[in-house]
Design an enzyme around this catalytic site. Structure first.
Site, PDB file in Angstrom:
ATOM      1  N   PHE A   1     -17.950  -4.785  64.939  1.00 33.46           N
ATOM      2  CA  PHE A   1     -17.620  -3.504  64.317  1.00 33.46           C
ATOM      3  C   PHE A   1     -16.308  -3.007  64.947  1.00 33.46           C
ATOM      4  CE2 PHE A   1     -17.924   1.044  63.552  1.00 33.46           C
ATOM      5  CZ  PHE A   1     -18.464   1.087  62.283  1.00 33.46           C
TER       6      PHE A   1
ATOM      7  N   ASP B   1     -24.210  -3.976  72.163  1.00 36.59           N
ATOM      8  CA  ASP B   1     -24.250  -2.854  71.227  1.00 36.59           C
ATOM      9  C   ASP B   1     -25.455  -3.068  70.315  1.00 36.59           C
ATOM     10  OD1 ASP B   1     -23.929  -1.033  69.154  1.00 36.59           O
ATOM     11  OD2 ASP B   1     -21.737  -1.087  69.284  1.00 36.59           O
TER      12      ASP B   1
ATOM     13  N   LYS C   1     -28.868   5.428  62.560  1.00 28.30           N
ATOM     14  CA  LYS C   1     -29.160   4.302  61.654  1.00 28.30           C
ATOM     15  C   LYS C   1     -30.676   4.126  61.563  1.00 28.30           C
ATOM     16  CE  LYS C   1     -24.576   2.425  62.371  1.00 28.30           C
ATOM     17  NZ  LYS C   1     -23.693   1.560  63.134  1.00 28.30           N
TER      18      LYS C   1
HETATM   19  C1  LIG Z   1     -22.399   2.030  63.402  1.00 32.52           C
HETATM   20  C2  LIG Z   1     -21.725   1.365  64.541  1.00 32.52           C
HETATM   21  C3  LIG Z   1     -20.914   2.090  65.432  1.00 32.52           C
HETATM   22  C4  LIG Z   1     -20.634   3.549  65.182  1.00 32.52           C
HETATM   23  O1  LIG Z   1     -19.956   4.149  66.221  1.00 32.52           O
HETATM   24  P1  LIG Z   1     -19.731   5.729  66.164  1.00 32.52           P
HETATM   25  O2  LIG Z   1     -19.091   6.054  67.443  1.00 32.52           O
HETATM   26  O3  LIG Z   1     -21.085   6.366  65.970  1.00 32.52           O
HETATM   27  O4  LIG Z   1     -18.871   6.039  64.983  1.00 32.52           O
HETATM   28  C5  LIG Z   1     -20.382   1.419  66.507  1.00 32.52           C
HETATM   29  N1  LIG Z   1     -20.602   0.107  66.711  1.00 32.52           N
HETATM   30  C6  LIG Z   1     -21.375  -0.623  65.862  1.00 32.52           C
HETATM   31  C7  LIG Z   1     -21.607  -2.065  66.118  1.00 32.52           C
HETATM   32  C8  LIG Z   1     -21.934  -0.015  64.744  1.00 32.52           C
HETATM   33  O5  LIG Z   1     -22.682  -0.729  63.894  1.00 32.52           O
END
Ligand SMILES: *Cc1c(COP(=O)(O)O)cnc(C)c1O
Length: 418
Positions: free
Chosen positions: A133, A205, A231
């Site tokens: 991500f 993560d 989520k």
């Molecule tokens: C959804 C997601 C995020 C979101 O990060 P925010 O700081 O809440 O915007 C980060 N890393 C991964 C892998 C995700 O799937």
């Protein structure tokens, strides 16, 4: 073709031990919600909780609520509720800030730990996936550029490269457990062994894992973890995220966002920072209490089942979806991006299609809510707490109709959020 029909799916629902939990959620009628991997549905209890926080705790009790309503302890109290879902122990998780900010803190702390070792000068590489991500990559980029101490990012293109990429120069392996785009699931324990064998640390993560797949951070001997609460944990839009630091690393967990909430004695109002010895050192400043309080409703629902039961149903739902799509939409050249193997799959399923964005928009117009991700991917999330087998059937029925009848607009304009 497949001999699965709708009555069969209804039978699965009738036998489903988790089916009753669906009533815990507010789900709009006429909508099949397959996007709980991006924004979880609203627990009904959150509505009353919000009213109570706003009317009673904020409205009537005002500042007294920091003590009386336990606002100050919320990050750790909710962290303890979350802990069993990810194989963490009590007093190892706090819910705070965003995933991006928690990544910053965890990467900084990991680099700091490595900088104490005798080989620090040659251990400068952070390994992650190009398909991670973006914010995970961006946060590592931002921190290392700002540090300006020779750290560099090594982006790998396939998990197969990990074994050779992790070497004596690796400071940190930073991976997302379930890939947001493909739904591919890493073997956390195996990769952590690879990292530790070379003296590297491992940061996971869990954005698409927490509340979706079984996670055992201790069994995997992981070093740090972060993840989202909006989520699969159903904490509400923009809900604060979590950060896990195991007991063994807490005393050495140093990050630069040393705000007063991480101080050993926040109300002593001292002129210099001393970190609290416990997990609360991962906190920075005052938390968004209204948003934070919403997270409890979602976590409480998980307390009524087990992650083993959630995982079992998740695999059954994703298996059913893949099987039905492949049988019924065979002539439409959909490409399955998600691994078929259970051990390699999270809780969402992605297919490519030449008009993926247009098809997703047509589905949404028919009440089937999935989403689109670059490049050309239709993504469908399956949330065992509230998705039924019959909904999977109905979603595929509608997808087939849209594809057969080409009732999508191939020239449709993209929205800002896809
Ligand atoms: C959804 C997601 C995020 C979101 O990060 P925010 O700081 O809440 O915007 C980060 N890393 C991964 C892998 C995700 O799937």
């Amino acid at each position: 073709m497949t001999n699965i029909d709708r009555p069969y799916c209804e039978t699965l629902d009738a036998q489903d031990a988790l089916a009753s939990l669906r009533t815990e959620f507010h789900l709009p009628t006429g909508m099949i919600y397959l996007d709980g991997n991006s924004l979880g549905a609203q627990p009904k209890a959150a509505f009353e909780r919000a009213r109570h926080v706003i009317q009673e705790e904020w409205g009537n009790d005002l500042i007294k609520s920091w003590n009386k309503a336990g606002w100050f302890d919320l990050p750790s109290r909710l962290g303890n509720l979350l802990a069993p879902l990810i194989g963490a122990k009590a007093e190892e998780v706090v819910i705070t800030d965003s995933t991006s900010i928690n990544l910053f803190k965890a990467i900084a702390a990991a680099l700091h730990l490595q900088a104490q070792k005798s080989d620090a000068e040659t251990r400068k590489v952070i390994i992650t996936e190009r398909s991670n991500f973006p914010t995970d990559i961006y946060m590592a980029e931002g921190l290392t550029k700002w540090l300006d101490r020779g750290y560099r990012l090594h982006l790998i293109d396939s998990p197969d490269e990990l074994a050779s990429a992790i070497k004596h120069d690796t400071a940190l392996v930073m991976l997302t457990h379930v890939n947001y785009r493909t739904g591919a699931l890493h073997d956390m324990a195996k990769i952590t062994v690879l990292a530790h064998a070379q003296g590297a640390l491992c940061l996971w993560d869990l954005a698409h894992s927490a509340g979706a797949v079984e996670v055992d951070l201790h069994q995997a001997n992981a070093d740090f973890a972060v993840g989202c609460c909006y989520k699969y944990l159903n904490g509400g839009p923009g809900a604060p995220a979590f950060i896990w630091v195991p007991q063994r690393h807490q005393a050495q967990f140093h990050h630069p966002l040393t705000g007063w909430w991480g101080h050993a004695a926040p109300f002593a109002m001292q002129a210099s920072f001393t970190a609290t010895p416990d997990i609360r050192r991962a906190l920075c400043g005052t938390q968004p209490i209204v948003s934070l309080a919403m997270i409890e409703s979602g976590l409480t629902i998980f307390g009524k089942t087990t992650m083993a039961a959630v995982r079992q149903k998740s695999l059954a739902l994703t298996d059913l979806f893949i099987q039905l799509v492949e049988a019924r939409c065979a002539r439409h050249q959909l490409g399955l991006v998600t691994p078929r193997h259970h051990a390699q799959r999270g809780s969402h399923v992605s297919f490519t299609h030449a008009h993926a964005y247009a098809v997703i928009q047509a589905l949404i117009a028919r009440g089937v809510v999935g989403d689109y991700r670059e490049p050309g991917i239709m993504r469908f999330g399956f949330t065992p707490l509230y998705t039924s087998y019959a909904e999977v059937w109905d979603a595929v029925e509608i997808l087939q109709e849209i594809l057969d009848q080409k009732t999508y607009d191939a020239n449709i304009q993209r929205h800002t959020v896809t």
